[in-house]
Scaffold this motif. Sequence first.
Motif, PDB file in Angstrom:
ATOM      1  N   ARG A   1       0.819  -1.223   0.000  1.00  0.00           N
ATOM      2  CA  ARG A   1       0.000   0.000   0.000  1.00  0.00           C
ATOM      3  C   ARG A   1       0.847   1.265   0.000  1.00  0.00           C
ATOM      4  NH1 ARG A   1      -2.483  -3.356   3.677  1.00  0.00           N
ATOM      5  NH2 ARG A   1      -4.627  -3.982   3.204  1.00  0.00           N
ATOM      6  N   ASP A   2       2.098   1.133   0.320  1.00  0.00           N
ATOM      7  CA  ASP A   2       2.984   2.285   0.492  1.00  0.00           C
ATOM      8  C   ASP A   2       3.675   2.613  -0.829  1.00  0.00           C
ATOM      9  OD1 ASP A   2       5.600   3.104   2.915  1.00  0.00           O
ATOM     10  OD2 ASP A   2       4.887   4.146   1.131  1.00  0.00           O
ATOM     11  N   GLY A   3       3.510   3.834  -1.287  1.00  0.00           N
ATOM     12  CA  GLY A   3       4.126   4.233  -2.548  1.00  0.00           C
ATOM     13  C   GLY A   3       5.642   4.130  -2.538  1.00  0.00           C
ATOM     14  N   HIS A   4       6.248   4.215  -1.373  1.00  0.00           N
ATOM     15  CA  HIS A   4       7.710   4.133  -1.284  1.00  0.00           C
ATOM     16  C   HIS A   4       8.235   2.735  -1.612  1.00  0.00           C
ATOM     17  CE1 HIS A   4       6.861   7.742   1.206  1.00  0.00           C
ATOM     18  NE2 HIS A   4       7.930   8.193   0.573  1.00  0.00           N
ATOM     19  N   THR A   5       7.353   1.756  -1.656  1.00  0.00           N
ATOM     20  CA  THR A   5       7.745   0.402  -2.021  1.00  0.00           C
ATOM     21  C   THR A   5       8.148   0.314  -3.491  1.00  0.00           C
ATOM     22  OG1 THR A   5       6.292  -0.533  -0.337  1.00  0.00           O
ATOM     23  CG2 THR A   5       6.891  -1.993  -2.159  1.00  0.00           C
ATOM     24  N   TYR A   6       7.640   1.243  -4.302  1.00  0.00           N
ATOM     25  CA  TYR A   6       7.796   1.193  -5.750  1.00  0.00           C
ATOM     26  C   TYR A   6       8.842   2.207  -6.209  1.00  0.00           C
ATOM     27  CZ  TYR A   6       3.481  -1.269  -4.917  1.00  0.00           C
ATOM     28  OH  TYR A   6       2.543  -2.146  -4.441  1.00  0.00           O
ATOM     29  N   ASN A   7       9.673   1.792  -7.158  1.00  0.00           N
ATOM     30  CA  ASN A   7      10.727   2.685  -7.602  1.00  0.00           C
ATOM     31  C   ASN A   7      10.593   3.117  -9.061  1.00  0.00           C
ATOM     32  OD1 ASN A   7      11.296   0.043  -8.391  1.00  0.00           O
ATOM     33  ND2 ASN A   7      13.496   0.383  -8.435  1.00  0.00           N
ATOM     34  N   ILE A   8       9.574   2.625  -9.743  1.00  0.00           N
ATOM     35  CA  ILE A   8       9.333   3.045 -11.121  1.00  0.00           C
ATOM     36  C   ILE A   8       7.862   3.437 -11.228  1.00  0.00           C
ATOM     37  CG2 ILE A   8       9.420   2.406 -13.560  1.00  0.00           C
ATOM     38  CD1 ILE A   8      11.409   0.190 -12.759  1.00  0.00           C
ATOM     39  N   TRP A   9       7.624   4.599 -11.818  1.00  0.00           N
ATOM     40  CA  TRP A   9       6.263   5.137 -11.917  1.00  0.00           C
ATOM     41  C   TRP A   9       5.963   5.612 -13.332  1.00  0.00           C
ATOM     42  CZ3 TRP A   9       2.747   5.461  -7.854  1.00  0.00           C
ATOM     43  CH2 TRP A   9       3.255   5.113  -6.598  1.00  0.00           C
ATOM     44  N   GLY A  10       4.704   5.457 -13.712  1.00  0.00           N
ATOM     45  CA  GLY A  10       4.242   6.029 -14.958  1.00  0.00           C
ATOM     46  C   GLY A  10       3.734   7.445 -14.742  1.00  0.00           C
ATOM     47  N   GLN A  11       3.368   8.102 -15.835  1.00  0.00           N
ATOM     48  CA  GLN A  11       2.903   9.489 -15.772  1.00  0.00           C
ATOM     49  C   GLN A  11       1.435   9.583 -15.392  1.00  0.00           C
ATOM     50  OE1 GLN A  11       4.773  12.413 -16.175  1.00  0.00           O
ATOM     51  NE2 GLN A  11       6.403  10.901 -15.922  1.00  0.00           N
ATOM     52  N   GLY A  12       0.687   8.540 -15.655  1.00  0.00           N
ATOM     53  CA  GLY A  12      -0.707   8.530 -15.250  1.00  0.00           C
ATOM     54  C   GLY A  12      -1.683   8.754 -16.395  1.00  0.00           C
ATOM     55  N   THR A  13      -2.924   8.368 -16.145  1.00  0.00           N
ATOM     56  CA  THR A  13      -4.019   8.590 -17.081  1.00  0.00           C
ATOM     57  C   THR A  13      -5.230   9.076 -16.293  1.00  0.00           C
ATOM     58  OG1 THR A  13      -5.330   7.587 -18.865  1.00  0.00           O
ATOM     59  CG2 THR A  13      -4.829   6.180 -16.983  1.00  0.00           C
TER      60      THR A  13
END
Length: 129
Positions: free
Chosen positions: A111-123
């Motif tokens: 649930r924690d965004g800090h777990t993830y190190n690659i992100w998209g720009q979003g839609t």
Amino acid sequence: QVQLVESGGGLVQAGGSLILSCAASGLAFSKYHMAWFRQAPGKEREFVAAIAWQSSPTYYADTVKGRFSISRDNAKNTVNLQMTILKPEDTAIYCCAAAVRGDARFYSTFRDGHTYNIWGQGTQVTVSS
């Protein structure tokens, strides 16, 4: 170049459905856990759904459980979010994110965004009442 590109957002009436897709490139997709987050105007980013590298287990926020479904295709390097019975409060920018498979924290910190190190720009997803 490592990249996550989301697609499928749009304007839909309440009660309708959308399928979001996230296409990954430049990374060994099957070695990553994947997730969807969303952020509404004036609000903090929130967890929506996550899926482990082997397609199981999957996790959902209580607000979307029973309405949204996350899936992935490791052969096509894609992760999808099927959204049904959409509500105006689902309006937000939806982003996909990746966490390396070797990080065992995922199963407790998905649930924690800090777990993830690659992100998209979003839609953008907009649900009208």
